[in-house]
Design a protein around this motif. Structure first.
Motif, PDB file in Angstrom:
ATOM      1  N   ARG A  43       0.838  -1.208   0.000  1.00  0.00           N
ATOM      2  CA  ARG A  43       0.000   0.000   0.000  1.00  0.00           C
ATOM      3  C   ARG A  43       0.870   1.254   0.000  1.00  0.00           C
ATOM      4  O   ARG A  43       0.605   2.234   0.709  1.00  0.00           O
ATOM      5  N   THR A  52       1.370   4.098  -1.441  1.00  0.00           N
ATOM      6  CA  THR A  52       0.667   5.059  -2.284  1.00  0.00           C
ATOM      7  C   THR A  52       1.602   6.041  -2.972  1.00  0.00           C
ATOM      8  O   THR A  52       1.502   6.258  -4.180  1.00  0.00           O
ATOM      9  N   ASN A  87      -6.896   0.550  -2.921  1.00  0.00           N
ATOM     10  CA  ASN A  87      -5.955   1.665  -2.785  1.00  0.00           C
ATOM     11  C   ASN A  87      -5.199   1.874  -4.100  1.00  0.00           C
ATOM     12  O   ASN A  87      -5.071   3.001  -4.580  1.00  0.00           O
ATOM     13  N   VAL A 131      -5.211   5.163  -6.686  1.00  0.00           N
ATOM     14  CA  VAL A 131      -3.997   5.865  -7.103  1.00  0.00           C
ATOM     15  C   VAL A 131      -3.894   5.854  -8.622  1.00  0.00           C
ATOM     16  O   VAL A 131      -3.591   6.868  -9.239  1.00  0.00           O
TER      17      VAL A 131
END
Length: 123
Positions: A71, A73, A111, A115
């Motif tokens: 994750r 990001t 997630n 993005v």
């Protein structure tokens, strides 16, 4: 013998055109833990991305999977466009995201999707 710092800068300039100044010699920014940029420059982009065993397209596939699982990001924001430059299609990036639901979990995939939508809109 090639200099990993120079090789790392060359890789970054190819994968992130226009973001690394042509006269750059370092990734330091003068802030807290500014050596981190240089560590990545030398070890990740200078050494690992230049190894002969995988092409850049394959490395992008592996990298996206790892970053989705973590994750990460902020890193995904730069590596989704890098993946496109390294030859992946939007459809292949979508498949990596779908595939990661089984190995990293649905929240990690959501997630990554968010993005990707943010940084790849219009690609």
């Amino acid at each position: 013998m090639a200099d990993p710092r120079t090789e790392g800068l060359d890789v970054l300039k190819e994968m992130l055109p226009g973001l690394i100044p042509d006269d750059a010699t370092t990734m330091r920014d003068g802030g807290i833990a500014d050596e981190l940029g240089d560590l990545g420059l030398v070890h990740v982009f200078g050494a690992l991305w230049n190894r002969p065993g995988l092409d850049r397209r394959s490395r992008s596939l592996v990298t996206l999977g790892a970053l989705i699982a973590l994750r990460a990001t902020g890193e995904l924001k730069s590596h989704f466009p890098i993946a496109l430059r390294n030859g992946l299609s939007i459809e292949e990036i979508e498949e990596v995201i779908y595939h990661m639901t089984a190995y990293a979990g649905y929240p990690a995939a959501v997630n990554a999707r968010n993005v990707a939508r943010e940084v790849l809109a219009g690609s």
